[in-house]
Scaffold this active site. Structure first.
Site, PDB file in Angstrom:
ATOM      1  N   LYS A 228      20.615 -22.929   3.811  1.00  0.00           N
ATOM      2  CA  LYS A 228      22.027 -22.669   4.147  1.00  0.00           C
ATOM      3  C   LYS A 228      22.910 -23.777   3.581  1.00  0.00           C
ATOM      4  O   LYS A 228      22.597 -24.954   3.715  1.00  0.00           O
ATOM      5  CB  LYS A 228      22.205 -22.594   5.664  1.00  0.00           C
ATOM      6  CG  LYS A 228      21.540 -21.376   6.292  1.00  0.00           C
ATOM      7  CD  LYS A 228      21.897 -21.262   7.764  1.00  0.00           C
ATOM      8  CE  LYS A 228      21.144 -20.111   8.384  1.00  0.00           C
ATOM      9  NZ  LYS A 228      21.964 -19.256   9.210  1.00  0.00           N
TER      10      LYS A 228
ATOM     11  N   HIS B  17      14.019 -24.155  13.110  1.00  0.00           N
ATOM     12  CA  HIS B  17      15.417 -24.335  12.696  1.00  0.00           C
ATOM     13  C   HIS B  17      16.104 -25.532  13.391  1.00  0.00           C
ATOM     14  O   HIS B  17      16.727 -26.363  12.738  1.00  0.00           O
ATOM     15  CB  HIS B  17      16.223 -23.069  12.965  1.00  0.00           C
ATOM     16  CG  HIS B  17      15.595 -21.819  12.409  1.00  0.00           C
ATOM     17  ND1 HIS B  17      14.920 -21.790  11.220  1.00  0.00           N
ATOM     18  CD2 HIS B  17      15.539 -20.549  12.893  1.00  0.00           C
ATOM     19  CE1 HIS B  17      14.482 -20.555  10.981  1.00  0.00           C
ATOM     20  NE2 HIS B  17      14.844 -19.790  11.994  1.00  0.00           N
TER      21      HIS B  17
ATOM     22  N   ASP C  78      10.403 -19.633  18.350  1.00  0.00           N
ATOM     23  CA  ASP C  78      11.108 -18.847  17.336  1.00  0.00           C
ATOM     24  C   ASP C  78      12.236 -19.650  16.671  1.00  0.00           C
ATOM     25  O   ASP C  78      12.491 -19.484  15.487  1.00  0.00           O
ATOM     26  CB  ASP C  78      11.682 -17.584  17.993  1.00  0.00           C
ATOM     27  CG  ASP C  78      12.282 -16.617  16.982  1.00  0.00           C
ATOM     28  OD1 ASP C  78      11.629 -16.370  15.948  1.00  0.00           O
ATOM     29  OD2 ASP C  78      13.394 -16.098  17.226  1.00  0.00           O
TER      30      ASP C  78
ATOM     31  N   HIS D  20      14.436 -20.712   6.589  1.00  0.00           N
ATOM     32  CA  HIS D  20      15.637 -20.270   5.856  1.00  0.00           C
ATOM     33  C   HIS D  20      16.863 -21.131   6.169  1.00  0.00           C
ATOM     34  O   HIS D  20      17.810 -21.176   5.402  1.00  0.00           O
ATOM     35  CB  HIS D  20      15.904 -18.768   6.055  1.00  0.00           C
ATOM     36  CG  HIS D  20      16.515 -18.392   7.363  1.00  0.00           C
ATOM     37  ND1 HIS D  20      15.789 -18.192   8.496  1.00  0.00           N
ATOM     38  CD2 HIS D  20      17.807 -18.172   7.718  1.00  0.00           C
ATOM     39  CE1 HIS D  20      16.592 -17.864   9.492  1.00  0.00           C
ATOM     40  NE2 HIS D  20      17.838 -17.846   9.042  1.00  0.00           N
TER      41      HIS D  20
ATOM     42  N   ASP E 191      -4.568  -2.932  -1.695  1.00  0.00           N
ATOM     43  CA  ASP E 191      -5.049  -3.165  -0.345  1.00  0.00           C
ATOM     44  C   ASP E 191      -5.555  -4.603  -0.350  1.00  0.00           C
ATOM     45  O   ASP E 191      -6.579  -4.913  -0.960  1.00  0.00           O
ATOM     46  CB  ASP E 191      -6.196  -2.187  -0.046  1.00  0.00           C
ATOM     47  CG  ASP E 191      -6.799  -2.452   1.327  1.00  0.00           C
ATOM     48  OD1 ASP E 191      -6.398  -3.450   1.966  1.00  0.00           O
ATOM     49  OD2 ASP E 191      -7.670  -1.666   1.738  1.00  0.00           O
TER      50      ASP E 191
ATOM     51  N   LYS F 158      28.092 -15.496  18.332  1.00  0.00           N
ATOM     52  CA  LYS F 158      27.159 -16.072  17.362  1.00  0.00           C
ATOM     53  C   LYS F 158      27.846 -17.284  16.741  1.00  0.00           C
ATOM     54  O   LYS F 158      28.911 -17.154  16.120  1.00  0.00           O
ATOM     55  CB  LYS F 158      26.813 -15.064  16.260  1.00  0.00           C
ATOM     56  CG  LYS F 158      25.929 -15.672  15.176  1.00  0.00           C
ATOM     57  CD  LYS F 158      25.426 -14.648  14.184  1.00  0.00           C
ATOM     58  CE  LYS F 158      24.720 -15.284  12.996  1.00  0.00           C
ATOM     59  NZ  LYS F 158      23.592 -16.136  13.308  1.00  0.00           N
TER      60      LYS F 158
ATOM     61  N   GLU G 104      23.161 -17.148  19.618  1.00  0.00           N
ATOM     62  CA  GLU G 104      23.019 -15.852  18.949  1.00  0.00           C
ATOM     63  C   GLU G 104      23.528 -14.726  19.833  1.00  0.00           C
ATOM     64  O   GLU G 104      23.340 -14.765  21.052  1.00  0.00           O
ATOM     65  CB  GLU G 104      21.544 -15.574  18.659  1.00  0.00           C
ATOM     66  CG  GLU G 104      20.874 -16.611  17.801  1.00  0.00           C
ATOM     67  CD  GLU G 104      19.483 -16.152  17.383  1.00  0.00           C
ATOM     68  OE1 GLU G 104      19.386 -15.510  16.339  1.00  0.00           O
ATOM     69  OE2 GLU G 104      18.527 -16.398  18.134  1.00  0.00           O
TER      70      GLU G 104
ATOM     71  N   ARG H 246       0.851  -1.202   0.000  1.00  0.00           N
ATOM     72  CA  ARG H 246       0.000   0.000   0.000  1.00  0.00           C
ATOM     73  C   ARG H 246       0.877   1.238   0.000  1.00  0.00           C
ATOM     74  O   ARG H 246       1.491   1.560   1.003  1.00  0.00           O
ATOM     75  CB  ARG H 246      -0.880  -0.003   1.243  1.00  0.00           C
ATOM     76  CG  ARG H 246      -2.044  -0.928   1.086  1.00  0.00           C
ATOM     77  CD  ARG H 246      -2.874  -0.976   2.315  1.00  0.00           C
ATOM     78  NE  ARG H 246      -3.795   0.145   2.364  1.00  0.00           N
ATOM     79  CZ  ARG H 246      -4.759   0.246   3.266  1.00  0.00           C
ATOM     80  NH1 ARG H 246      -4.891  -0.659   4.193  1.00  0.00           N
ATOM     81  NH2 ARG H 246      -5.577   1.266   3.259  1.00  0.00           N
TER      82      ARG H 246
ATOM     83  N   LYS I  55       7.568 -18.498   8.385  1.00  0.00           N
ATOM     84  CA  LYS I  55       7.241 -18.457   9.801  1.00  0.00           C
ATOM     85  C   LYS I  55       6.984 -17.039  10.290  1.00  0.00           C
ATOM     86  O   LYS I  55       7.510 -16.115   9.698  1.00  0.00           O
ATOM     87  CB  LYS I  55       8.345 -19.107  10.621  1.00  0.00           C
ATOM     88  CG  LYS I  55       9.661 -18.330  10.595  1.00  0.00           C
ATOM     89  CD  LYS I  55      10.680 -19.010  11.436  1.00  0.00           C
ATOM     90  CE  LYS I  55      10.571 -18.595  12.874  1.00  0.00           C
ATOM     91  NZ  LYS I  55      11.528 -17.570  13.276  1.00  0.00           N
TER      92      LYS I  55
HETATM   93  C1  BG6 Z   1      14.864 -16.223  12.642  1.00  0.00           C
HETATM   94  C2  BG6 Z   1      14.412 -15.832  14.023  1.00  0.00           C
HETATM   95  O1  BG6 Z   1      14.021 -17.204  12.102  1.00  0.00           O
HETATM   96  O2  BG6 Z   1      16.189 -16.734  12.705  1.00  0.00           O
HETATM   97  C3  BG6 Z   1      15.362 -14.825  14.642  1.00  0.00           C
HETATM   98  O3  BG6 Z   1      13.109 -15.268  13.963  1.00  0.00           O
HETATM   99  C4  BG6 Z   1      16.765 -15.380  14.630  1.00  0.00           C
HETATM  100  O4  BG6 Z   1      14.983 -14.512  15.973  1.00  0.00           O
HETATM  101  C5  BG6 Z   1      17.144 -15.818  13.208  1.00  0.00           C
HETATM  102  O5  BG6 Z   1      17.656 -14.383  15.106  1.00  0.00           O
HETATM  103  C6  BG6 Z   1      18.494 -16.515  13.189  1.00  0.00           C
HETATM  104  O6  BG6 Z   1      18.875 -16.759  11.862  1.00  0.00           O
HETATM  105  P1  BG6 Z   1      20.403 -16.907  11.460  1.00  0.00           P
HETATM  106  O7  BG6 Z   1      20.368 -17.256  10.015  1.00  0.00           O
HETATM  107  O8  BG6 Z   1      21.057 -15.597  11.772  1.00  0.00           O
HETATM  108  O9  BG6 Z   1      20.950 -18.006  12.324  1.00  0.00           O
END
Ligand code: BG6
Length: 490
Positions: free
Chosen positions: A180, A238, A233, A176, A91, A343, A214, A49, A146
């Protein structure tokens, strides 16, 4: 033989102004242009929009790519890419507007792909709008991502809504992590190497650790995150994806349905965690303020928009058991948290110890071999083993060593982002890297009783940890009580 043809598509991105489109989708599409992976006739239609002119839209997309691409934008590639772009003001709550969309799409030549890069409460208007004007028929495809619900029931609702208009082969559910490189490599490692294939069960493996640590906090997503927590989450999707890829049986072949079926069998075999075993099998935590890389960061309850009484977990560790012949007696220890010290994501396969120690006089306790698969960053694979300590003196003296099985394949300019691969696979129409209905629902079926049980146990089962540490100390107990240790980050 699977379809490998990249087809001409009309890719409609609903939510073109949102974070996902700006940060991930446009940079990924630009990279696909760079790698010459997009069909010459493919068009990209941003839907949202706004009263943008074509010029304004193109300017916005370029800004996103400039901000989020991890390399310099190349003007030649950009010029070619920008010719594909157009904006459609819609819309999605107005069904009649989908008729206008229909006029723009070239359904005779191009396959329509709809990317719902919008919050889930908008999904259904898009499914219905497309369905009502017959934009849903084959070979069109639809992408959703998600959170697919917050529990089994809400997930089923989304699945029911989408399946009213689209068939399962048209639906591409993104996780996602499946895009990877390092996760895909797990399949090759397991099923292309007899060394690992033949040593992948409770006969040789003692236990498996999966860590996704993370540094980031909740990144201004209080409302989203507080309703989810780290378990919904990260684990529901994942971490369970990693677990199922590690634990699945060899599929008959690499057709998407056979891979998915094997993963579903693992999810079905997961032992339920409920009120009876919740305290033995899970530890959850929440971060308080601390330091990450020398910078002070606020605690979860001090984040912008926070409800200071929230009991949402930002860290969780779980001992998961799989009730089947292959994995009986081999726990999978999972842990993931926000605002941790570094991380990194890693899988550690710890093999059983030698049953006889010939070297007792020199080395009392033979340490187990470990296969350490670093997924992120700097993916690599190494094996820890014992070898003779070099030198003349003691011929049976041992020493710990490790061997690196591969070096990082990434170079900055050719780094492949998960979204590049996933978008490409949708354009090819291949579903192997996407999650099917049963998979996502089975995952919720396992997660639901965990979350429900936390709600029923008393509140002090949420352990606080300082940002910048490795999570609550209590999390070590889950593994130490079994006489095992988390592998140390190095
Ligand atoms: C997402 C989550 O799906 O994955 C986030 O909603 C998280 O909270 C992220 O930080 C982590 O992805 P990656 O690829 O950085 O490990």
């Amino acid at each position: 033989m699977m379809k490998e043809i990249i087809q001409a598509c009309d890719l409609v991105i609903f939510g073109t102004k949102g974070d996902l489109a700006r940060k991930k989708l446009f940079p990924a599409l630009y990279k696909l242009e760079k790698f010459k992976k997009i069909h010459p006739n493919t068009r990209i239609i941003g839907a949202g929009r706004a009263n943008w002119t074509q010029e304004e839209y193109i300017k916005t997309v370029k800004e996103s790519i400039n901000n989020f691409l991890k390399e310099e934008i190349n003007e030649n590639i950009w010029n070619k890419f920008s010719l594909r772009l157009s904006f459609f003001n819609i819309d999605v709550y107005e069904e009649t507007q989908f008729l206008k969309l229909k006029k723009i799409l070239d359904q005779t030549q191009n396959i329509s792909i709809y990317y719902c890069a919008v919050p889930p409460n908008t999904f259904n208007s898009i499914f219905t709008g497309l369905g009502k004007v017959n934009l849903n028929s084959l070979p069109s495809r639809i992408i959703i991502e998600k959170p697919l619900g917050v529990c089994l029931q809400t997930c089923k609702k989304i699945n029911d809504q989408i399946s009213k208009y689209f068939l399962e082969p048209q639906i591409f559910r993104i996780d996602h992590y499946l895009g990877k490189e390092s996760i895909l490599n797990l399949l090759s490692l397991r099923f292309a190497n007899s060394l690992f294939f033949n040593n992948w069960s409770n006969k040789t493996i003692d236990h498996i650790q999966i860590t996704v640590s993370e540094e980031v906090g909740i990144e201004n997503r209080w409302n989203y995150f507080d309703g989810m927590g780290q378990t919904r989450d990260m684990v529901q999707n994942h971490l369970l994806q990693i677990l199922t890829i590690l634990a699945m049986n060899q599929p008959k072949n690499i057709l998407p349905e056979n891979i998915r079926n094997e993963k579903i069998k693992v999810l079905r075999a997961l032992q339920t965690i409920n009120l009876e075993n919740i305290n033995k099998k899970t530890v959850r935590g929440q971060y308080i303020s601390g330091q990450i890389n020398g910078i002070k960061v606020p605690g979860y309850l001090e984040e912008f928009g926070a409800n200071p009484k929230s009991q949402t977990e930002t860290f969780v560790s779980i001992k998961a058991d799989i009730k089947n012949e292959q994995w009986f007696g081999v726990p999978f220890y999972l842990r993931t948290g926000k605002r941790l010290a570094h991380k990194y994501s890693e899988i550690v396969i710890v093999f059983k110890k030698m049953s006889i120690n010939l070297f007792k006089e020199y080395y009392y306790d033979l340490s187990p071999n470990k296969l350490i698969i670093r997924l992120d960053p700097n993916e690599n694979i190494k094996i820890n083993f014992l070898k003779k300590s070099p030198g003349l003196s003691e011929i049976y003296k041992l020493k710990n060593d490790s061997i690196q099985l591969n070096s990082s394949i990434k170079t900055t300019n050719n780094q492949i982002d998960a979204y590049e691969r996933l978008l490409l696979e949708v354009m090819k129409g291949v579903q192997s890297l996407f999650v099917c209905r049963e998979e996502v629902e089975m995952a919720w079926k396992w997660i639901d009783p965990i979350i429900e049980s936390w709600g029923k146990t008393n509140k002090n089962t949420l352990y606080l940890y300082k940002a910048g540490t490795w999570g609550p100390i209590k999390s070590d107990e889950i593994i130490i009580n079994d006489g095992r240790y988390w592998n140390k980050f190095d």
